[in-house]
Write a protein that holds these residues in place. Structure first.
Motif, short mmCIF file in Angstrom:
data_model
loop_
_atom_site.label_atom_id
_atom_site.label_comp_id
_atom_site.label_asym_id
_atom_site.label_seq_id
_atom_site.Cartn_x
_atom_site.Cartn_y
_atom_site.Cartn_z
N ALA A 55 -12.99 -7.25 -1.78
CA ALA A 55 -14.23 -6.47 -1.76
C ALA A 55 -13.96 -4.99 -1.52
N GLY A 56 -12.70 -4.63 -1.35
CA GLY A 56 -12.34 -3.22 -1.19
C GLY A 56 -12.86 -2.59 0.07
N ASP A 57 -12.97 -3.37 1.16
CA ASP A 57 -13.46 -2.83 2.42
C ASP A 57 -12.31 -2.14 3.15
N HIS A 58 -12.12 -0.85 2.86
CA HIS A 58 -10.98 -0.11 3.40
C HIS A 58 -11.11 0.17 4.89
N ARG A 59 -12.31 -0.04 5.46
CA ARG A 59 -12.45 0.12 6.91
C ARG A 59 -11.57 -0.87 7.66
N LEU A 60 -11.17 -1.93 6.99
CA LEU A 60 -10.37 -2.95 7.64
C LEU A 60 -8.89 -2.59 7.70
N THR A 61 -8.46 -1.59 6.94
CA THR A 61 -7.04 -1.22 6.97
C THR A 61 -6.59 -0.81 8.36
N PRO A 62 -7.26 0.15 9.03
CA PRO A 62 -6.81 0.51 10.38
C PRO A 62 -6.95 -0.62 11.38
N LEU A 63 -7.98 -1.45 11.23
CA LEU A 63 -8.16 -2.57 12.15
C LEU A 63 -7.00 -3.56 12.01
N LEU A 64 -6.71 -3.98 10.80
CA LEU A 64 -5.65 -4.96 10.58
C LEU A 64 -4.28 -4.37 10.94
N GLY A 65 -4.07 -3.10 10.60
CA GLY A 65 -2.80 -2.47 10.95
C GLY A 65 -2.61 -2.36 12.46
N ASP A 66 -3.67 -1.98 13.17
CA ASP A 66 -3.57 -1.88 14.64
C ASP A 66 -3.39 -3.24 15.28
N ALA A 86 1.26 -0.68 4.87
CA ALA A 86 2.52 0.01 5.18
C ALA A 86 2.27 1.46 5.56
N ARG A 87 1.39 2.14 4.85
CA ARG A 87 1.10 3.54 5.18
C ARG A 87 0.47 3.67 6.56
N HIS A 88 -0.39 2.73 6.91
CA HIS A 88 -1.01 2.79 8.24
C HIS A 88 0.04 2.57 9.33
N LEU A 89 0.94 1.62 9.12
CA LEU A 89 1.97 1.36 10.13
C LEU A 89 2.85 2.59 10.34
N VAL A 90 3.23 3.24 9.24
CA VAL A 90 4.07 4.44 9.34
C VAL A 90 3.33 5.56 10.06
N THR A 91 2.03 5.66 9.80
CA THR A 91 1.23 6.73 10.43
C THR A 91 1.03 6.49 11.91
N ARG A 92 0.79 5.24 12.30
CA ARG A 92 0.40 4.93 13.68
C ARG A 92 1.57 4.69 14.63
N HIS A 93 2.69 4.20 14.11
CA HIS A 93 3.83 3.88 14.98
C HIS A 93 4.72 5.12 15.08
N PRO A 94 4.85 5.71 16.28
CA PRO A 94 5.58 6.98 16.38
C PRO A 94 7.03 6.90 15.93
N ARG A 95 7.66 5.75 16.10
CA ARG A 95 9.07 5.63 15.71
C ARG A 95 9.24 5.28 14.23
N VAL A 114 10.53 -9.33 6.58
CA VAL A 114 9.22 -9.40 5.91
C VAL A 114 8.16 -9.20 6.99
N TRP A 115 7.40 -8.14 6.86
CA TRP A 115 6.33 -7.85 7.80
C TRP A 115 5.00 -8.20 7.15
N CYS A 116 4.25 -9.10 7.76
CA CYS A 116 2.94 -9.46 7.23
C CYS A 116 1.98 -9.71 8.39
#
Length: 241
Positions: free
Chosen positions: A93-104, A141-150, A227-229
Protein backbone atom coordinates in the motif's frame (compact mmCIF):
# COMPACT_ATOMS: atom_id res chain seq x y z
CA UNK A 1 11.84 20.77 17.47
CA UNK A 2 9.25 23.51 17.98
CA UNK A 3 7.72 22.81 14.58
CA UNK A 4 7.52 19.10 15.32
CA UNK A 5 5.92 19.75 18.72
CA UNK A 6 3.36 22.06 17.10
CA UNK A 7 2.62 19.49 14.40
CA UNK A 8 2.19 16.74 17.00
CA UNK A 9 -0.16 19.02 18.93
CA UNK A 10 -2.35 19.56 15.89
CA UNK A 11 -2.08 16.00 14.58
CA UNK A 12 -1.12 13.70 17.47
CA UNK A 13 0.82 10.61 16.35
CA UNK A 14 -1.16 7.40 16.59
CA UNK A 15 -0.21 3.77 17.04
CA UNK A 16 0.11 2.09 13.65
CA UNK A 17 -1.75 -0.97 14.92
CA UNK A 18 -4.50 0.11 17.33
CA UNK A 19 -4.71 3.81 16.26
CA UNK A 20 -4.57 5.11 19.83
CA UNK A 21 -2.74 8.40 20.37
CA UNK A 22 0.85 7.75 21.47
CA UNK A 23 3.16 10.08 23.38
CA UNK A 24 6.48 8.56 22.42
CA UNK A 25 8.95 8.77 19.56
CA UNK A 26 7.94 5.44 18.06
CA UNK A 27 4.53 5.21 16.33
CA UNK A 28 3.48 2.16 18.29
CA UNK A 29 1.85 2.07 21.70
CA UNK A 30 3.59 0.11 24.44
CA UNK A 31 0.89 -2.56 24.48
CA UNK A 32 1.17 -3.22 20.73
CA UNK A 33 4.96 -3.18 20.87
CA UNK A 34 4.91 -5.77 23.67
CA UNK A 35 2.51 -7.89 21.64
CA UNK A 36 5.05 -8.39 18.82
CA UNK A 37 6.59 -11.86 18.82
CA UNK A 38 10.30 -11.66 19.51
CA UNK A 39 12.64 -14.27 18.08
CA UNK A 40 14.15 -15.26 21.43
CA UNK A 41 16.10 -18.42 20.56
CA UNK A 42 16.97 -18.30 16.85
CA UNK A 43 19.12 -20.78 14.98
CA UNK A 44 22.63 -19.33 14.80
CA UNK A 45 22.54 -19.64 11.01
CA UNK A 46 19.02 -19.26 9.57
CA UNK A 47 17.28 -17.62 12.61
CA UNK A 48 14.56 -20.28 12.72
CA UNK A 49 13.22 -20.33 16.31
CA UNK A 50 14.68 -23.33 18.15
CA UNK A 51 12.65 -25.59 20.39
CA UNK A 52 15.79 -26.46 22.35
CA UNK A 53 18.36 -23.63 22.13
CA UNK A 54 21.02 -25.80 23.82
CA UNK A 55 21.05 -28.64 21.29
CA UNK A 56 23.00 -28.89 18.03
CA UNK A 57 25.41 -26.04 18.91
CA UNK A 58 22.58 -23.56 18.43
CA UNK A 59 21.72 -24.79 14.93
CA UNK A 60 18.40 -26.13 13.66
CA UNK A 61 18.35 -29.60 12.11
CA UNK A 62 18.37 -28.21 8.54
CA UNK A 63 21.45 -26.06 9.21
CA UNK A 64 23.24 -28.99 10.85
CA UNK A 65 22.75 -30.99 7.64
CA UNK A 66 23.05 -28.31 4.93
CA UNK A 67 25.41 -25.45 4.13
CA UNK A 68 24.40 -22.00 2.97
CA UNK A 69 26.26 -19.16 1.29
CA UNK A 70 25.22 -16.70 3.99
CA UNK A 71 26.80 -16.86 7.45
CA UNK A 72 23.72 -16.03 9.46
CA UNK A 73 20.33 -14.39 9.43
CA UNK A 74 19.60 -11.59 11.92
CA UNK A 75 15.82 -11.48 12.41
CA UNK A 76 14.73 -10.03 15.76
CA UNK A 77 11.01 -10.75 15.28
CA UNK A 78 8.83 -13.60 14.11
CA UNK A 79 6.41 -12.94 11.28
CA UNK A 80 3.19 -12.79 13.25
CA UNK A 81 -0.19 -11.23 12.43
CA UNK A 82 0.76 -7.75 13.66
CA UNK A 83 4.00 -7.59 11.68
CA UNK A 84 2.31 -9.08 8.62
CA UNK A 85 -0.24 -6.28 8.76
CA UNK A 86 2.38 -3.54 9.00
CA UNK A 87 4.74 -5.04 6.42
CA UNK A 88 1.83 -5.61 4.04
CA UNK A 89 0.78 -1.96 4.26
CA UNK A 90 4.39 -0.87 3.87
CA UNK A 91 5.11 -2.99 0.79
CA UNK A 92 1.81 -3.18 -1.06
CA UNK A 93 0.00 0.00 0.00
CA UNK A 94 3.07 2.24 -0.07
CA UNK A 95 2.67 3.43 3.53
CA UNK A 96 6.12 5.00 3.90
CA UNK A 97 5.33 6.17 7.44
CA UNK A 98 6.12 2.62 8.45
CA UNK A 99 9.74 2.77 7.27
CA UNK A 100 11.07 4.60 10.36
CA UNK A 101 8.87 2.53 12.67
CA UNK A 102 10.02 -0.81 11.28
CA UNK A 103 13.64 0.34 11.05
CA UNK A 104 13.65 1.57 14.65
CA UNK A 105 12.06 -1.69 15.82
CA UNK A 106 14.89 -3.61 14.13
CA UNK A 107 17.52 -1.40 15.75
CA UNK A 108 15.89 -1.76 19.17
CA UNK A 109 15.94 -5.57 19.12
CA UNK A 110 18.64 -6.80 16.73
CA UNK A 111 22.10 -7.88 17.86
CA UNK A 112 24.02 -7.69 14.59
CA UNK A 113 27.45 -8.41 16.12
CA UNK A 114 30.44 -7.16 14.08
CA UNK A 115 29.14 -4.43 11.81
CA UNK A 116 29.49 -4.92 8.05
CA UNK A 117 31.59 -2.92 5.61
CA UNK A 118 28.64 -2.40 3.30
CA UNK A 119 24.87 -2.89 3.14
CA UNK A 120 23.22 -4.33 0.03
CA UNK A 121 19.40 -4.30 -0.28
CA UNK A 122 17.83 -7.31 -1.96
CA UNK A 123 16.70 -5.82 -5.29
CA UNK A 124 13.34 -5.93 -7.01
CA UNK A 125 13.02 -6.50 -10.74
CA UNK A 126 12.81 -3.13 -12.46
CA UNK A 127 9.22 -3.72 -13.61
CA UNK A 128 8.05 -4.52 -10.09
CA UNK A 129 9.92 -1.54 -8.66
CA UNK A 130 8.42 0.70 -11.34
CA UNK A 131 4.90 -0.46 -10.44
CA UNK A 132 5.50 -0.26 -6.69
CA UNK A 133 7.49 2.95 -6.87
CA UNK A 134 10.13 1.86 -4.36
CA UNK A 135 12.11 -1.08 -3.02
CA UNK A 136 11.20 -1.68 0.62
CA UNK A 137 14.57 -3.36 1.31
CA UNK A 138 16.40 -0.24 0.14
CA UNK A 139 14.16 2.01 2.27
CA UNK A 140 14.95 -0.15 5.30
CA UNK A 141 18.70 -0.17 4.58
CA UNK A 142 18.78 3.61 4.16
CA UNK A 143 16.97 4.10 7.46
CA UNK A 144 19.37 1.80 9.30
CA UNK A 145 22.38 3.66 7.91
CA UNK A 146 20.84 7.01 8.86
CA UNK A 147 19.81 6.05 12.40
CA UNK A 148 22.69 3.84 13.56
CA UNK A 149 25.68 6.09 14.35
CA UNK A 150 28.24 3.38 13.61
CA UNK A 151 26.61 2.48 10.29
CA UNK A 152 26.72 6.02 8.93
CA UNK A 153 30.30 5.54 7.75
CA UNK A 154 29.45 2.24 6.02
CA UNK A 155 28.72 1.96 2.32
CA UNK A 156 25.20 1.46 1.01
CA UNK A 157 25.30 -0.13 -2.47
CA UNK A 158 21.76 -0.68 -3.78
CA UNK A 159 23.05 -1.31 -7.30
CA UNK A 160 25.52 -4.07 -6.48
CA UNK A 161 22.85 -6.70 -7.18
CA UNK A 162 20.09 -6.55 -9.77
CA UNK A 163 17.28 -8.93 -10.58
CA UNK A 164 17.78 -10.13 -14.14
CA UNK A 165 14.31 -11.64 -14.48
CA UNK A 166 10.92 -10.96 -12.95
CA UNK A 167 10.32 -13.77 -10.48
CA UNK A 168 6.88 -14.75 -9.32
CA UNK A 169 5.74 -13.26 -6.02
CA UNK A 170 7.24 -15.45 -3.30
CA UNK A 171 4.16 -15.33 -1.06
CA UNK A 172 2.18 -18.54 -1.42
CA UNK A 173 5.05 -20.57 -2.87
CA UNK A 174 6.40 -23.62 -1.03
CA UNK A 175 10.07 -24.14 -0.20
CA UNK A 176 10.91 -25.89 -3.48
CA UNK A 177 8.98 -23.28 -5.47
CA UNK A 178 10.82 -20.45 -3.74
CA UNK A 179 14.15 -22.12 -4.45
CA UNK A 180 13.36 -22.43 -8.16
CA UNK A 181 12.00 -18.87 -8.16
CA UNK A 182 15.23 -17.44 -6.70
CA UNK A 183 17.70 -19.59 -8.64
CA UNK A 184 19.54 -17.51 -11.22
CA UNK A 185 17.45 -14.44 -10.42
CA UNK A 186 20.32 -12.07 -9.61
CA UNK A 187 23.27 -10.46 -11.36
CA UNK A 188 26.34 -9.07 -9.59
CA UNK A 189 27.43 -5.63 -10.84
CA UNK A 190 30.77 -5.20 -9.11
CA UNK A 191 33.10 -6.73 -6.59
CA UNK A 192 33.11 -6.88 -2.80
CA UNK A 193 36.63 -8.24 -2.28
CA UNK A 194 37.28 -9.25 1.32
CA UNK A 195 34.30 -7.25 2.57
CA UNK A 196 31.73 -8.13 5.21
CA UNK A 197 28.33 -7.62 3.58
CA UNK A 198 24.91 -7.21 5.18
CA UNK A 199 22.17 -8.26 2.76
CA UNK A 200 19.02 -6.37 3.78
CA UNK A 201 15.47 -7.66 3.22
CA UNK A 202 12.08 -7.45 4.91
CA UNK A 203 11.21 -11.09 5.75
CA UNK A 204 13.14 -14.36 5.62
CA UNK A 205 10.78 -17.23 4.83
CA UNK A 206 12.77 -20.13 3.45
CA UNK A 207 16.19 -18.56 2.91
CA UNK A 208 16.16 -19.30 -0.84
CA UNK A 209 16.36 -15.65 -1.93
CA UNK A 210 19.04 -14.84 0.63
CA UNK A 211 21.09 -17.89 -0.36
CA UNK A 212 20.91 -17.12 -4.08
CA UNK A 213 21.99 -13.51 -3.53
CA UNK A 214 24.70 -14.53 -1.05
CA UNK A 215 26.14 -17.00 -3.56
CA UNK A 216 26.84 -14.15 -5.96
CA UNK A 217 28.29 -11.94 -3.23
CA UNK A 218 30.65 -14.77 -2.28
CA UNK A 219 31.62 -15.13 -5.93
CA UNK A 220 32.36 -11.39 -5.92
CA UNK A 221 34.84 -11.85 -3.07
CA UNK A 222 32.76 -11.22 0.07
CA UNK A 223 34.46 -12.76 3.10
CA UNK A 224 31.20 -12.83 5.11
CA UNK A 225 27.51 -12.33 4.33
CA UNK A 226 24.92 -11.64 7.00
CA UNK A 227 21.23 -11.35 6.17
CA UNK A 228 19.44 -8.58 8.03
CA UNK A 229 15.64 -8.73 7.97
CA UNK A 230 12.77 -7.62 10.13
CA UNK A 231 11.20 -11.00 10.73
CA UNK A 232 11.59 -14.73 10.29
CA UNK A 233 8.68 -16.97 9.47
CA UNK A 234 8.49 -19.69 12.13
CA UNK A 235 8.04 -22.60 9.70
CA UNK A 236 10.75 -25.18 9.02
CA UNK A 237 13.31 -24.96 6.23
CA UNK A 238 13.55 -28.25 4.38
CA UNK A 239 16.98 -28.67 2.79
CA UNK A 240 17.99 -25.32 1.31
CA UNK A 241 14.51 -24.32 2.27
Amino acid sequence: MLGRALLNGLFPPTCQLCLQVVERDIALCRYCERSLTHNHHPCACCALPLRDPHSGEGLCIACQEASFDFDRVVAPFLYDTALAQMIGRWKYAGDHRLTPLLGDLWLSRACPGPLPDLLVPVPLHWRRQLLRGFNQAELLARHLVTRHPRLQARQLRPGLLTRQRAARVQAGLGASGRGENASGAFTLNGSCDNLHVALVDDVCTTGATADAASRLLRAGGARAVDVWCLARTPGPIPGIG
